[in-house]
Design an enzyme around this catalytic site. Structure first.
Site, PDB file in Angstrom:
ATOM      1  N   TRP A  49       0.900  -1.360  -0.066  1.00 59.69           N
ATOM      2  CA  TRP A  49      -0.196   0.213  -0.131  1.00 59.69           C
ATOM      3  C   TRP A  49       0.821   1.215   0.190  1.00 59.69           C
ATOM      4  O   TRP A  49       1.749   1.428   0.845  1.00 59.69           O
ATOM      5  CB  TRP A  49      -0.986  -0.091   1.236  1.00 59.69           C
ATOM      6  CG  TRP A  49      -1.591   1.482   1.360  1.00 59.69           C
ATOM      7  CD1 TRP A  49      -1.108   2.355   2.372  1.00 59.69           C
ATOM      8  CD2 TRP A  49      -2.742   1.668   1.029  1.00 59.69           C
ATOM      9  NE1 TRP A  49      -2.096   3.301   2.365  1.00 59.69           N
ATOM     10  CE2 TRP A  49      -3.013   3.114   1.531  1.00 59.69           C
ATOM     11  CE3 TRP A  49      -3.842   1.138   0.268  1.00 59.69           C
ATOM     12  CZ2 TRP A  49      -4.272   3.927   1.293  1.00 59.69           C
ATOM     13  CZ3 TRP A  49      -4.904   2.096  -0.004  1.00 59.69           C
ATOM     14  CH2 TRP A  49      -5.051   3.109   0.083  1.00 59.69           C
ATOM     15  N   ASN A  51       0.389   5.670   0.169  1.00 61.01           N
ATOM     16  CA  ASN A  51      -0.471   6.753  -0.016  1.00 61.01           C
ATOM     17  C   ASN A  51       0.322   8.072  -0.012  1.00 61.01           C
ATOM     18  O   ASN A  51       1.228   8.109  -0.808  1.00 61.01           O
ATOM     19  CB  ASN A  51      -1.644   6.862   1.207  1.00 61.01           C
ATOM     20  CG  ASN A  51      -1.168   6.756   2.458  1.00 61.01           C
ATOM     21  OD1 ASN A  51      -0.722   5.947   3.020  1.00 61.01           O
ATOM     22  ND2 ASN A  51      -1.650   7.907   3.165  1.00 61.01           N
ATOM     23  N   ASP A  52       0.281   9.129   0.762  1.00 64.32           N
ATOM     24  CA  ASP A  52       0.757  10.506   0.491  1.00 64.32           C
ATOM     25  C   ASP A  52       2.396  10.429   0.179  1.00 64.32           C
ATOM     26  O   ASP A  52       3.121   9.812   0.985  1.00 64.32           O
ATOM     27  CB  ASP A  52       0.616  11.243   1.868  1.00 64.32           C
ATOM     28  CG  ASP A  52      -0.646  11.345   2.146  1.00 64.32           C
ATOM     29  OD1 ASP A  52      -1.712  10.876   1.698  1.00 64.32           O
ATOM     30  OD2 ASP A  52      -0.724  11.803   3.402  1.00 64.32           O
ATOM     31  N   GLN A  68       4.176   7.425   2.400  1.00 64.25           N
ATOM     32  CA  GLN A  68       3.245   6.854   3.311  1.00 64.25           C
ATOM     33  C   GLN A  68       3.216   5.187   2.628  1.00 64.25           C
ATOM     34  O   GLN A  68       2.583   5.026   1.665  1.00 64.25           O
ATOM     35  CB  GLN A  68       1.790   7.232   3.434  1.00 64.25           C
ATOM     36  CG  GLN A  68       2.176   8.478   4.353  1.00 64.25           C
ATOM     37  CD  GLN A  68       2.359   8.095   5.676  1.00 64.25           C
ATOM     38  OE1 GLN A  68       1.339   7.684   6.404  1.00 64.25           O
ATOM     39  NE2 GLN A  68       3.584   8.451   6.095  1.00 64.25           N
ATOM     40  N   SER A 109       2.475  11.159   7.846  1.00 64.89           N
ATOM     41  CA  SER A 109       3.155  12.185   6.574  1.00 64.89           C
ATOM     42  C   SER A 109       3.807  13.225   7.315  1.00 64.89           C
ATOM     43  O   SER A 109       3.779  13.753   8.230  1.00 64.89           O
ATOM     44  CB  SER A 109       1.956  12.913   5.591  1.00 64.89           C
ATOM     45  OG  SER A 109       1.700  11.663   4.999  1.00 64.89           O
ATOM     46  N   ARG A 174      -1.254  17.223  12.388  1.00 62.36           N
ATOM     47  CA  ARG A 174      -0.426  16.419  11.694  1.00 62.36           C
ATOM     48  C   ARG A 174       0.035  16.998  10.171  1.00 62.36           C
ATOM     49  O   ARG A 174      -0.277  18.033  10.031  1.00 62.36           O
ATOM     50  CB  ARG A 174      -1.240  15.183  11.451  1.00 62.36           C
ATOM     51  CG  ARG A 174      -2.200  15.285  10.403  1.00 62.36           C
ATOM     52  CD  ARG A 174      -2.833  13.801  10.215  1.00 62.36           C
ATOM     53  NE  ARG A 174      -4.171  13.742   9.578  1.00 62.36           N
ATOM     54  CZ  ARG A 174      -5.341  13.969   9.885  1.00 62.36           C
ATOM     55  NH1 ARG A 174      -5.407  13.946  11.315  1.00 62.36           N
ATOM     56  NH2 ARG A 174      -6.255  14.103   9.392  1.00 62.36           N
ATOM     57  N   ASP A 175       1.169  16.332   9.796  1.00 63.57           N
ATOM     58  CA  ASP A 175       1.456  16.501   8.363  1.00 63.57           C
ATOM     59  C   ASP A 175       2.406  17.702   8.191  1.00 63.57           C
ATOM     60  O   ASP A 175       2.135  18.841   7.345  1.00 63.57           O
ATOM     61  CB  ASP A 175       0.363  16.585   7.289  1.00 63.57           C
ATOM     62  CG  ASP A 175      -0.586  15.375   7.290  1.00 63.57           C
ATOM     63  OD1 ASP A 175      -0.059  14.426   8.226  1.00 63.57           O
ATOM     64  OD2 ASP A 175      -1.681  15.630   6.947  1.00 63.57           O
ATOM     65  N   GLU A 243      -5.705  18.685   5.660  1.00 59.89           N
ATOM     66  CA  GLU A 243      -4.396  17.706   5.774  1.00 59.89           C
ATOM     67  C   GLU A 243      -3.259  18.394   5.027  1.00 59.89           C
ATOM     68  O   GLU A 243      -3.503  18.917   4.006  1.00 59.89           O
ATOM     69  CB  GLU A 243      -4.806  16.161   5.393  1.00 59.89           C
ATOM     70  CG  GLU A 243      -5.726  15.449   6.065  1.00 59.89           C
ATOM     71  CD  GLU A 243      -5.831  14.171   5.838  1.00 59.89           C
ATOM     72  OE1 GLU A 243      -5.514  13.375   6.697  1.00 59.89           O
ATOM     73  OE2 GLU A 243      -5.937  13.712   4.725  1.00 59.89           O
TER      74      GLU A 243
END
Ligand SMILES: *[C@@H]1O[C@H](CO)[C@@H](O)[C@H](O)[C@H]1NC(C)=O
Ligand SMILES: *[C@@H]1O[C@H](CO)[C@@H](O)[C@H](O)[C@H]1NC(C)=O
Ligand SMILES: *[C@@H]1O[C@H](CO)[C@@H](O)[C@H](O)[C@H]1NC(C)=O
Length: 546
Positions: A49, A51-52, A68, A109, A174-175, A243
């Site tokens: 998997w 993601n970002d 991610q 992230s 976050r991030d 985000e």
């Protein structure tokens, strides 16, 4: 990283086990199809998997992309930072995982920077600049931590006094994205929601103020002070869980203009997640923008969590996004791998016909130079297309990989009201993806994937996307520029010199090899449509074959 996934983690872990078992059964039939769904112009994860994008940074000749990654399966789970590098945004070499979960939590992230002045004190070798990664530790709560690398980003040591920004009692916190401001300070921007108590009040509609970003300042990347926030008071932009913010300056007409990107988890104009931006000013402490309504960096559906590279060597602002939508990201029918990135794009500012500043995005030069193949070109002469007819650009493209680049200039000034232009890519199963222009509509630009192939995996996938047209200040209303990069499972369309990008995934049961331009005139014999000079249609090479 979507917060909503955190609460259901035990369920996801269970699902991961269950699906591995099912995968053994289905992979026998599905292997060929899954392999066919691997893009050839876009970076995709080999297994599991993605993601970002995280920690995008250039140093020592290499563009680093961390991202991610859930190593356990092709659905979300505990996240690490995977790592890949490129010298040209075309070919990528995967390296071992850079950051793994620890007792403070999973690694969500964030960004990374090059500490050229050893401001952090982490540098051990005068010839090697440290890369410092700044990320969210997601454990009991979300907190910001740092880690440093003294081997050009290959391996990281987590700072012993993490977290560097503890959670102040917020559910979403976050991030972090860090920039070097004015040659004097580190500035960090992160997405923060209102406090947990206020969040409950908000959900029962007693409190309307939602998400915001917060700015912090530091001299050493370890000691951070909160300096301001943006977005909540007054309430600005679209709110569906903020985000992955980013902030950067862009030059326009000799002035420095600041742009704040904020990804937003839901409620986008075509449904689901989106990346909005604000144009404004920043003085090292406070970001201000008069904008109340959101503007969108991409008017398609499959471009989320975009952030920019630190230290881009040519001074460009280059961004990469996660190429999917939170509505269906977990259901994409690619089997034992799931997740791909958009192509690298350069963003600039331009004025629209209303004299307002807008972001414009274009695929970076390197990709065009290395992958667009001028030897595989079909000429598109100056041609009128009669009302209610189709121009067959190809009966079948003569190159064998179905990767295409089009840059068409189309005179739409004579289209009748309610009539439209469609540029369609088709296969022999009559599956197609079409994009074009509906004359007279408020949102005239469209990208339609309702009949694009497999759409059964999630009810939100099949849809016709539409967008407002942003005409450049110096552009001509009647000439629509349509540039598109067609991959096996994705298209990136750039209308009007990148003023309106539209990005979309699709999953045909066989590749598209036919291209048509249709003039829908509703029986109106006076409707006019023609392809103007300068138009080209070319093949592209696969990123795995250069
Ligand atoms: C970086 O700073 C630290 C702390 O001041 C110092 O110990 C170290 O020697 C410096 N590194 C270099 C390469 O100068
Ligand atoms: C952290 O930074 C603030 C503001 O620059 C400063 O006043 C404070 O002394 C610093 N704290 C430490 C532990 O360095
Ligand atoms: C496509 O054409 C190229 C160049 O002629 C060739 O090297 C490649 O093997 C072909 N690929 C397929 C899948 O037929």
């Amino acid at each position: 990283m979507a917060a909503s996934l955190a609460g259901i983690k035990p369920l996801l872990n269970w699902l991961a086990y269950c699906c591995i078992a099912l995968g053994l059964v289905t992979s026998v039939q599905g292997a060929q199809e899954w392999d066919n769904f691997r893009p050839k112009l876009h970076y995709s994860v080999q297994l599991n998997w993605l993601n970002d994008p995280n920690g995008l940074v250039f140093v020592n000749g290499e563009y680093h992309m961390y991202y991610q990654y859930h190593p356990g399966s092709s659905v979300p789970g505990p996240k690490s930072w995977a790592h890949t590098i490129s010298r040209d945004f075309v070919t990528w070499s995967d390296l071992p995982t850079a950051l793994e979960p620890d007792e403070l939590g999973d690694i969500w992230s964030g960004s990374s920077i090059v500490d050229f002045t050893n401001s952090s004190g982490f540098q051990t070798n005068v010839d090697v600049y440290p890369i410092v990664a700044v990320f969210t530790h997601a454990g009991q709560s979300q907190q910001q931590s740092i880690a440093y690398s003294n081997d050009w980003g290959r391996t990281f040591t987590k700072f012993a006094q993490n977290p560097v920004i503890p959670n102040p009692g917020k559910q979403d916190f976050r991030d972090p994205k860090v920039i070097w401001y004015n040659d004097e300070s580190w500035i960090l921007v992160l997405a923060a929601e209102i406090s947990i108590v206020n969040n409950i009040l908000k959900q029962i509609n007693l409190y309307s103020v939602g998400d915001r970003v917060e700015f912090y300042i530091s001299q050493d990347l370890k000691n951070w002070s909160l300096s301001s926030d943006f977005g909540a008071d007054p309430d600005q932009g679209l709110k569906g869980v903020w985000e992955c913010p980013d902030i950067f300056p862009l030059e326009f007409d000799g002035e420095t203009v600041w742009v704040l990107l904020v990804s937003n988890g839901g409620g986008g104009p075509n449904g689901g997640s989106n990346t909005q931006y604000f144009v404004g000013t920043f003085d090292g402490t406070t970001f201000s923008s008069p904008q109340i309504d959101p503007l969108f960096m991409d008017s398609g559906v499959d471009n989320y969590a975009s952030i920019s590279f630190f230290n881009e060597p040519r001074g460009r602002r280059v961004i990469i996004g996660w190429m999917t939508n939170l509505m269906y990201a977990n259901d994409i029918p690619t089997g034992d791998w799931r997740g791909q990135m958009t192509m690298a794009r350069e963003v600039r500012l331009a004025k629209n016909s209303g004299n307002a500043l807008r972001l414009r995005s274009l695929v970076v030069d390197e990709i065009v130079e290395k992958l667009v193949d001028p030897n595989q070109e079909i000429s598109v002469g100056i041609t009128g297309i009669a009302p209610d007819t189709t121009m067959y650009l190809t009966d079948s493209v003569p190159w064998n990989n179905s990767l295409m680049h089009l840059n068409l200039f189309i005179d739409v000034g004579g289209l009748c009201q309610g009539c439209s232009l469609s540029i369609c890519f088709l296969n022999s199963k009559e599956q197609e993806i079409c994009s074009g222009y509906d004359h007279g509509r408020e949102r005239p630009l469209f990208l339609d994937r309702e009949r694009s192939g497999r759409t059964d995996f999630n009810p939100s996938f099949s849809r016709r996307l539409s967008a407002i047209r942003e005409i450049p200040l110096d552009g001509a209303n009647n000439i629509l520029q349509f540039e598109a990069f067609l991959d096996l499972v994705a298209i990136e369309v750039f209308f009007d010199g990148g003023m309106t990008p539209m990005t979309s995934l699709f999953y045909p049961e066989e590749p598209y090899t036919f291209v048509e331009i249709r003039h829908h005139a509703l029986g109106n014999i006076n409707s006019r449509l023609s392809i103007a000079s300068g138009s080209v249609f070319q093949g592209m090479k696969s990123m795995y074959e250069v």
